[in-house]
Design a protein around this motif. Structure first.
Motif, short mmCIF file in Angstrom:
data_model
loop_
_atom_site.label_atom_id
_atom_site.label_comp_id
_atom_site.label_asym_id
_atom_site.label_seq_id
_atom_site.Cartn_x
_atom_site.Cartn_y
_atom_site.Cartn_z
N ASP A 226 18.24 -53.93 100.09
CA ASP A 226 19.09 -53.92 101.28
C ASP A 226 18.37 -53.36 102.50
OD1 ASP A 226 21.15 -55.03 99.83
OD2 ASP A 226 22.11 -53.10 99.40
N ASP B 133 17.83 -58.44 109.24
CA ASP B 133 18.69 -58.72 108.08
C ASP B 133 18.17 -57.93 106.89
OD1 ASP B 133 20.62 -59.81 106.40
OD2 ASP B 133 20.27 -61.87 107.08
N LYS B 134 18.92 -57.96 105.80
CA LYS B 134 18.45 -57.33 104.57
C LYS B 134 17.23 -58.09 104.07
CE LYS B 134 23.07 -55.83 103.15
NZ LYS B 134 24.10 -55.86 102.08
N THR C 278 26.42 -48.77 107.88
CA THR C 278 27.06 -50.08 107.79
C THR C 278 26.75 -50.86 109.06
OG1 THR C 278 28.84 -49.26 106.38
CG2 THR C 278 29.25 -51.32 107.56
N SER D 53 28.48 -54.58 106.62
CA SER D 53 27.73 -54.58 105.36
C SER D 53 26.85 -53.34 105.28
CB SER D 53 26.87 -55.84 105.26
OG SER D 53 26.12 -55.84 104.08
N SER D 54 26.79 -52.71 104.10
CA SER D 54 25.95 -51.55 103.91
C SER D 54 24.49 -51.96 103.86
CB SER D 54 26.33 -50.84 102.60
OG SER D 54 25.47 -49.74 102.36
#
Length: 339
Positions: free
Chosen positions: A116, A127-128, A296, A300-301
């Protein structure tokens, strides 16, 4: 006139011929089993080589890559996922690790990259990092890791997690020590404190658990690293190498779950195995990219990396000084103990 009977005593020439045949026969007796064994090994090598899937164009254009590291140190980017690349399109990688093999070949370092980690992905913004694998497969993931760490990746390998089931069965399972009881609510499995035996589907459940762990994904990273180390120890010291059936089963499972870049041949893997022949489970050291926080973003985490600390770790990889880096900072975690 009587004819003389032929002499039953061998002539010197006949005795010499017989003496020459004896070592030839002995040599054949000794060499034929070796030749047969060699033929079996070569046949199995052909099978293993055909099990391995290879992908082309894994690496970005040369002008867009970090410089090659001087010396013999090598970096492998290892990805764990539910299936091999190319099976039903790309997917988000479940785990990402850099296996750094130092020039002296005395150890193996596993540097985990949290899946992540919130990073810049070429053409896709922030992004992740595991999204890079979904967006562009191995090539974009390699590009993302190289730009993040300024470290050149020499080889790529993807492991289908389902292969863990067959590999653990071939080894007769492995044992790990769990430091505290953990419940997996997704699969309704409770791992008690103490030594647990992992084989088959239980092994897969253990390395895949994320929910119910105090450290979430970070604890799962430690579990995966511990499982890999335990398998390595079992394969080396558990009699697998001297048991042809067990060894064949393990290598069949391993090669059937592997996807590598097109530059990796059985010769590459065989040479690497010979170079690492003195490495044992305790010589596998692990760490994780330094983390600054887990906020977050857009609901999203994510994992924010500590840029300065990550740059120091990347320098240690690039300069082949990870041993000193871990010793100075205490950054190695004991992967024989998991939660």
């Amino acid at each position: 006139m009587s004819t003389s009977e032929p002499s039953s005593t061998p002539t010197p020439a006949a005795r010499g011929a017989r003496r020459r045949r004896v070592p030839i026969i002995v040599s054949l007796v000794l060499l034929l089993p070796l030749a047969a064994l060699f033929a079996v090994v070569m046949q199995r090598q052909y099978v293993y080589d055909n099990n391995i899937r290879r992908v082309r164009e894994v690496f970005p254009a040369e002008w867009d890559r970090p410089a090659k590291v001087a010396g013999e140190a090598r970096n492998w980017l290892i990805v764990g996922a539910d299936r091999r690349p190319g099976e039903g399109g790309h997917q988000r990688s479940d785990s990402i690790m850099i296996a750094h093999i130092p020039a002296d070949r005395k150890r193996i370092f596993l540097v985990a990259v949290p899946r992540d980690s919130y990073v810049t992905i070429t053409g896709h913004g922030r992004d992740k990092i595991n999204a890079a694998y979904a967006y562009g497969g191995p090539r974009l993931l390699v590009n993302t890791v190289e730009k993040l760490l300024k470290v050149r990746i020499d080889h790529f390998a993807a492991l289908d997690f389902n292969g863990f089931v067959a590999m653990s069965k071939a080894l007769g399972g492995v044992d790990l020590y769990v430091t505290r009881e953990a419940h997996d609510p997704a699969n309704n499995v409770t791992w008690p404190q103490g030594r647990v035996h992992l084989e088959g589907e239980r092994a897969l459940l253990f390395v895949r658990q994320r929910y119910g762990l105090p450290g979430g994904d970070f604890d799962r990273i430690k579990r995966q690293q511990a499982f890999l180390r335990a398998m390595a120890e079992k394969a080396i010291s558990g009699g697998t190498l001297t048991n042809p059936i067990a060894l064949d089963g393990f290598l069949q499972a391993l090669t059937s779950s592997m996807t590598v870049d097109s530059g990796v041949s059985m010769g590459t893997l065989r040479s690497l195995a010979l170079e690492l022949r003195d490495v044992r489970g305790g010589d596998l050291l692990a760490t994780t990219l330094p983390v600054a926080g887990t906020p977050t973003v857009h609901g999203s985490s994510v994992v924010l990396l500590d840029d300065a600390a990550t740059a120091e770790l990347a320098t240690a990889i690039r300069t082949d000084t990870l041993d000193r880096y871990l010793a100075d900072r205490g950054g190695q975690h004991d992967i024989s103990l998991v939660r």
